[in-house]
Design an enzyme around this catalytic site. Structure first.
Site, PDB file in Angstrom:
ATOM      1  N   TYR A 125      -7.935  41.729  98.923  1.00 58.39           N
ATOM      2  CA  TYR A 125      -7.894  41.039  97.631  1.00 58.39           C
ATOM      3  C   TYR A 125      -6.776  39.998  97.614  1.00 58.39           C
ATOM      4  O   TYR A 125      -6.976  38.850  97.215  1.00 58.39           O
ATOM      5  CB  TYR A 125      -7.691  42.067  96.522  1.00 58.39           C
ATOM      6  CG  TYR A 125      -7.955  41.531  95.140  1.00 58.39           C
ATOM      7  CD1 TYR A 125      -9.250  41.301  94.699  1.00 58.39           C
ATOM      8  CD2 TYR A 125      -6.904  41.267  94.263  1.00 58.39           C
ATOM      9  CE1 TYR A 125      -9.496  40.818  93.429  1.00 58.39           C
ATOM     10  CE2 TYR A 125      -7.141  40.785  92.995  1.00 58.39           C
ATOM     11  CZ  TYR A 125      -8.444  40.564  92.576  1.00 58.39           C
ATOM     12  OH  TYR A 125      -8.682  40.078  91.315  1.00 58.39           O
ATOM     13  N   LYS A 171      -7.297  35.848  97.250  1.00 53.65           N
ATOM     14  CA  LYS A 171      -6.770  35.120  96.097  1.00 53.65           C
ATOM     15  C   LYS A 171      -5.666  34.134  96.501  1.00 53.65           C
ATOM     16  O   LYS A 171      -5.510  33.085  95.876  1.00 53.65           O
ATOM     17  CB  LYS A 171      -6.255  36.110  95.048  1.00 53.65           C
ATOM     18  CG  LYS A 171      -7.370  36.954  94.469  1.00 53.65           C
ATOM     19  CD  LYS A 171      -8.503  36.065  93.976  1.00 53.65           C
ATOM     20  CE  LYS A 171      -9.750  36.852  93.676  1.00 53.65           C
ATOM     21  NZ  LYS A 171     -10.892  35.945  93.314  1.00 53.65           N
TER      22      LYS A 171
END
Length: 301
Positions: free
Chosen positions: A171, A175
């Site tokens: 993640y 991002k």
């Protein structure tokens, strides 16, 4: 953090989010739905794209109550370049002019495992949506935005892009890439009339922790933090659209996001040590994955 348009008096500043011809991915729930509703409320037309067409239809129905004819549903898997290309052609045909606002929001949650335990299937799945979904949206819609010579693109990243919390490598990496892509595009679009904004929230009250690939203990913790500290998607969408109207690049809507941003930069060694210590002190869990269907909305850390 702000563009030159901030120097223009507010009364004559172009308001990109008003009357926009917009495309929102992941519009079936959460932040994406909130963006679509707010854009319609600001007099815009919006294509609500989502991998789950029934969710997109539900968002359109909500918009149609107060703004008949302002919304259109479209099924789109953003991890597939072909789907996004068809979406772009549909948008140009529907509006009969270039789009003026693209919100790359679709994303999935993943976490709870250390690097070496994650597995390549999870890496490919999450990067396909969280990173390649945004890449597809930027690369494919950039020509329409430049042709419009007015408008902008909003990429939904996360405070995870710079927080670097343990057990969230996939993640975090996805991002961080979205953040860097947005910064690069902001420079490339400078002077074109097209603004770029990247949203980096911490916790937002969405279903991303329940619907992603997150271990059970991590999902419970995330649900608790969202419930206790999370902002509403509506508030985040309004804040981001207002910032986009001002030509603002970074949007960190919560105080904790600003705190993490500064701690990481002013005290990098201490920050990393504290994260590592916290990771060692937290109870470890069996790294089995809570694997649910891919979802279309997003939250922050």
């Amino acid at each position: 953090m702000f563009g030159l348009e901030r120097l223009i008096p507010a009364g004559i500043r172009p308001r990109r989010s008003h009357g926009a011809r917009a495309v929102v991915t992941g519009a079936g729930s959460g932040i994406g739905r909130a963006f679509a509703l707010e854009i319609a409320a600001r007099g815009g037309q919006v294509i609500c794209a989502d991998i789950d067409e029934s969710r997109a239809d539900a968002t359109v129905a909500l918009i149609e109550r107060n703004h008949p004819g302002a919304a259109h549903a479209f099924r789109c898997d953003v991890s597939r370049r072909e789907d996004v290309e068809v979406l772009a052609r549909f948008a140009e045909s529907l509006f009969e002019r270039p789009v003026t606002l693209v919100v790359n929001n679709a994303g999935v949650g993943i976490g709870g495992k250390h690097v070496g335990e994650i597995g390549f299937d999870d890496w490919e799945w999450a990067l396909g949506i969280n990173l390649w979904g945004v890449v597809h949206g930027c690369e494919i819609f950039a020509p329409q935005l430049r042709a419009a010579r007015h408008g902008g693109i909003i990429n939904v990243a996360s405070a995870a892009a710079f927080a670097a919390a343990p057990s969230m490598a996939v993640y975090n990496a996805s991002k961080a890439a979205v953040l860097s892509l947005s910064e690069t595009m902001a420079a490339e679009m400078s002077g074109t009339g097209v603004a770029v904004t990247v949203l980096c929230p911490t916790f937002v009250k969405t279903n991303v922790a329940r619907d992603g690939r997150i271990t059970e203990q991590s999902a419970r913790l995330a649900d608790t933090l969202m419930r206790l500290t999370g902002f509403s998607p509506d508030r985040v969408a309004r804040t981001t659209l207002d910032a986009h109207d001002r030509g603002q690049l970074y949007v960190l809507p919560q105080l904790d996001a600003h705190l993490i941003w500064r701690l990481k930069r002013y005290f990098p060694a201490q920050y990393t040590y504290a994260l590592g210590l916290l990771d060692r002190l937290l109870p470890q869990e069996n790294p089995t994955t809570t694997d649910r269907s891919a979802v279309s909305d997003k939250t922050g850390v």
